[in-house]
Enzyme design. Structure first.
Site, PDB file in Angstrom:
ATOM      1  N   THR A  80       0.841  -1.189   0.000  1.00  0.00           N
ATOM      2  CA  THR A  80       0.000   0.000   0.000  1.00  0.00           C
ATOM      3  C   THR A  80       0.879   1.243   0.000  1.00  0.00           C
ATOM      4  O   THR A  80       1.754   1.391   0.845  1.00  0.00           O
ATOM      5  CB  THR A  80      -0.929   0.002   1.227  1.00  0.00           C
ATOM      6  OG1 THR A  80      -1.745  -1.173   1.161  1.00  0.00           O
ATOM      7  CG2 THR A  80      -1.835   1.217   1.239  1.00  0.00           C
ATOM      8  N   LYS A 102      -0.918  -0.861  -4.452  1.00  0.00           N
ATOM      9  CA  LYS A 102      -2.139  -0.048  -4.393  1.00  0.00           C
ATOM     10  C   LYS A 102      -1.734   1.361  -4.015  1.00  0.00           C
ATOM     11  O   LYS A 102      -1.146   1.590  -2.953  1.00  0.00           O
ATOM     12  CB  LYS A 102      -3.103  -0.625  -3.366  1.00  0.00           C
ATOM     13  CG  LYS A 102      -4.243   0.312  -3.021  1.00  0.00           C
ATOM     14  CD  LYS A 102      -5.295  -0.424  -2.229  1.00  0.00           C
ATOM     15  CE  LYS A 102      -6.003   0.518  -1.280  1.00  0.00           C
ATOM     16  NZ  LYS A 102      -7.149  -0.126  -0.650  1.00  0.00           N
ATOM     17  N   LYS A 104      -2.521   5.415  -3.407  1.00  0.00           N
ATOM     18  CA  LYS A 104      -3.521   6.434  -3.086  1.00  0.00           C
ATOM     19  C   LYS A 104      -3.360   7.621  -4.024  1.00  0.00           C
ATOM     20  O   LYS A 104      -2.252   8.153  -4.162  1.00  0.00           O
ATOM     21  CB  LYS A 104      -3.333   6.913  -1.641  1.00  0.00           C
ATOM     22  CG  LYS A 104      -3.784   5.903  -0.612  1.00  0.00           C
ATOM     23  CD  LYS A 104      -5.284   5.950  -0.403  1.00  0.00           C
ATOM     24  CE  LYS A 104      -5.715   4.834   0.528  1.00  0.00           C
ATOM     25  NZ  LYS A 104      -7.176   4.688   0.599  1.00  0.00           N
ATOM     26  N   ASP A 135      -6.459   3.880  -5.518  1.00  0.00           N
ATOM     27  CA  ASP A 135      -7.606   4.091  -4.627  1.00  0.00           C
ATOM     28  C   ASP A 135      -7.838   5.587  -4.503  1.00  0.00           C
ATOM     29  O   ASP A 135      -6.946   6.325  -4.106  1.00  0.00           O
ATOM     30  CB  ASP A 135      -7.333   3.480  -3.250  1.00  0.00           C
ATOM     31  CG  ASP A 135      -8.583   3.458  -2.376  1.00  0.00           C
ATOM     32  OD1 ASP A 135      -9.620   4.012  -2.791  1.00  0.00           O
ATOM     33  OD2 ASP A 135      -8.520   2.875  -1.272  1.00  0.00           O
ATOM     34  N   ASN A 137     -10.679   6.876  -2.923  1.00  0.00           N
ATOM     35  CA  ASN A 137     -11.534   7.162  -1.750  1.00  0.00           C
ATOM     36  C   ASN A 137     -12.643   8.165  -2.089  1.00  0.00           C
ATOM     37  O   ASN A 137     -12.898   9.103  -1.332  1.00  0.00           O
ATOM     38  CB  ASN A 137     -10.705   7.673  -0.567  1.00  0.00           C
ATOM     39  CG  ASN A 137      -9.768   6.620  -0.012  1.00  0.00           C
ATOM     40  OD1 ASN A 137      -8.556   6.785  -0.056  1.00  0.00           O
ATOM     41  ND2 ASN A 137     -10.311   5.523   0.474  1.00  0.00           N
ATOM     42  N   GLU A 161     -10.150   1.904  -7.439  1.00  0.00           N
ATOM     43  CA  GLU A 161     -11.038   1.697  -6.294  1.00  0.00           C
ATOM     44  C   GLU A 161     -11.765   3.000  -5.956  1.00  0.00           C
ATOM     45  O   GLU A 161     -11.138   4.036  -5.755  1.00  0.00           O
ATOM     46  CB  GLU A 161     -10.170   1.242  -5.119  1.00  0.00           C
ATOM     47  CG  GLU A 161     -10.924   0.705  -3.942  1.00  0.00           C
ATOM     48  CD  GLU A 161      -9.955   0.053  -2.937  1.00  0.00           C
ATOM     49  OE1 GLU A 161      -9.057  -0.721  -3.353  1.00  0.00           O
ATOM     50  OE2 GLU A 161     -10.089   0.338  -1.744  1.00  0.00           O
ATOM     51  N   ASP A 184     -15.607   0.319  -2.764  1.00  0.00           N
ATOM     52  CA  ASP A 184     -15.143   0.125  -1.387  1.00  0.00           C
ATOM     53  C   ASP A 184     -16.089   0.839  -0.420  1.00  0.00           C
ATOM     54  O   ASP A 184     -16.946   0.192   0.193  1.00  0.00           O
ATOM     55  CB  ASP A 184     -13.704   0.637  -1.245  1.00  0.00           C
ATOM     56  CG  ASP A 184     -13.180   0.517   0.173  1.00  0.00           C
ATOM     57  OD1 ASP A 184     -13.843  -0.124   1.014  1.00  0.00           O
ATOM     58  OD2 ASP A 184     -12.100   1.061   0.468  1.00  0.00           O
ATOM     59  N   LYS A 208     -14.238  -5.792   3.716  1.00  0.00           N
ATOM     60  CA  LYS A 208     -13.439  -5.595   4.923  1.00  0.00           C
ATOM     61  C   LYS A 208     -14.212  -6.162   6.102  1.00  0.00           C
ATOM     62  O   LYS A 208     -15.400  -5.878   6.258  1.00  0.00           O
ATOM     63  CB  LYS A 208     -13.174  -4.100   5.137  1.00  0.00           C
ATOM     64  CG  LYS A 208     -12.411  -3.480   3.970  1.00  0.00           C
ATOM     65  CD  LYS A 208     -12.197  -1.989   4.145  1.00  0.00           C
ATOM     66  CE  LYS A 208     -11.331  -1.466   2.993  1.00  0.00           C
ATOM     67  NZ  LYS A 208     -11.142  -0.010   3.021  1.00  0.00           N
TER      68      LYS A 208
HETATM   69 MG   LIG Z   1     -10.414   1.933  -0.440  1.00  0.00          MG
END
Ligand SMILES: [Mg+2]
Length: 319
Positions: A80, A102, A104, A135, A137, A161, A184, A208
């Site tokens: 990550t 992954k 951000k 990702d 978010n 994501e 997610d 999760k």
């Molecule tokens: Mg996520």
């Protein structure tokens, strides 16, 4: 429910993050010892009791009921990469030895140029065979997502994501771009986590354990999703990560590397043998907290009291 809590031992801990992540710089958890083992309750600080109650259900499942035996012995995981500078991103990838990263992007306060520089550094570090997923978010609106994903095609993304926030935006974006979309936040914030898959709003579901309410419920959702799932963490310590590993070990098919390699983002752990990956693999084992480490990471009195109050508030909703 309060009587259930009385029979358990609760240990609040607060550990600094190595890199600021999800806008938190300390990770707080209450680890819970029950008759069946250890569970972890670690919702993010801003979550209300009607949300945290599912997190508590997951912790109590681990502490009080007998979890299934693991299936697979090792789980492939992604490294990550938080919203860090390119050189740090490259170092994280190289140190991990993982074949999937992954990354951000779209973090508030960061520019498109910063995201691109990070992605370029990760691609260079992981090599042409490596897989990169991003990702967001839910940080983009529909137009931004359309433009950026067209531009980021050059990084050969495995999937993206939660690029946008709503179900409707996800459905529309899926028509506009060719990169697979993973849901997610949408999975865990809607009353029915399977609605996202049923509406055709995603190609992949991120599952999760804590937000979904435990190992059994997560396995059930994965079985009914009809699209591939990626098991990810909610930034737990090794106590909570075990539950995610257990789910991943029991899935009939594991097409994607899991997002469970996040213990290394935290400065410390309540266990002496944390679940830290080696060359992109994590062993499925259940480490126990150490009394000295529980003491070491105990927050000050006021903070500990506040964290325990959140456990009780969640327990009240649970009854
Ligand atoms: Mg996520």
């Amino acid at each position: 429910m309060s009587t259930v809590l009385e029979a358990l031992e609760l240990f609040p801990i607060r550990i600094p993050m190595r890199h600021r992540f999800r806008r938190v710089d300390h990770r707080e958890a209450v680890v819970i010892r029950g008759p069946a083992g250890w569970g972890e309750f670690s919702p993010f600080p801003d979550y209300p009791p009607h949300v945290t109650t599912r997190w508590l259900a997951a912790a109590l499942e681990a502490a009080c009921s007998s979890l299934p035996e693991p299936g697979r012995a090792f789980i492939p995981i992604n490294v990550t990469v938080p919203a860090v500078a390119p050189d740090v991103a490259a170092r994280l990838v190289l140190e991990s030895g993982a074949g999937t990263a992954k990354v951000k992007v779209g973090e508030p306060g960061q520019t498109m140029e910063e995201d691109e520089a990070r992605l370029a550094a990760v691609r260079a570090a992981i090599g042409p065979e490596g897989k990169i997923r991003i990702d967001v978010n839910a940080g983009w609106d529909l137009e931004t997502a359309t433009l950026r994903l067209a531009s980021y095609a050059r990084f050969d993304l495995e999937y993206v994501e939660q690029p946008v926030k709503t179900l409707e935006e996800m459905v529309e974006l899926k028509q506009r771009v060719s990169v697979p979309l993973a849901a997610d936040e949408l999975v865990r914030l809607r009353p029915d986590p399977l609605e996202v898959a049923a509406m055709g709003a995603a190609d992949i579901l991120v599952v999760k354990v804590q937000p979904l309410g435990g190992v059994a419920r997560t396995l059930d959702i994965a079985a009914r999703a009809r699209i591939p799932v990626v098991v990810s963490s909610a930034l737990e310590t090794s106590v909570g990560i075990y539950s995610g590993l257990l789910v991943a070990s029991l899935l009939p098919e594991l097409r994607y590397a899991c997002g469970l390699g996040t213990v290394s983002l935290i400065e410390g752990d309540p266990t002496r043998s944390p679940l830290v990956s080696m060359n992109g693999m994590l062993e499925v084992r259940r480490p126990e907290p150490d009394p000295d480490l529980l003491r070491r990471w105990r927050p000050d009195r006021d903070r500990a009291a506040e964290m325990l109050r959140k456990v009780r508030n969640a327990a009240e909703v649970l009854t």
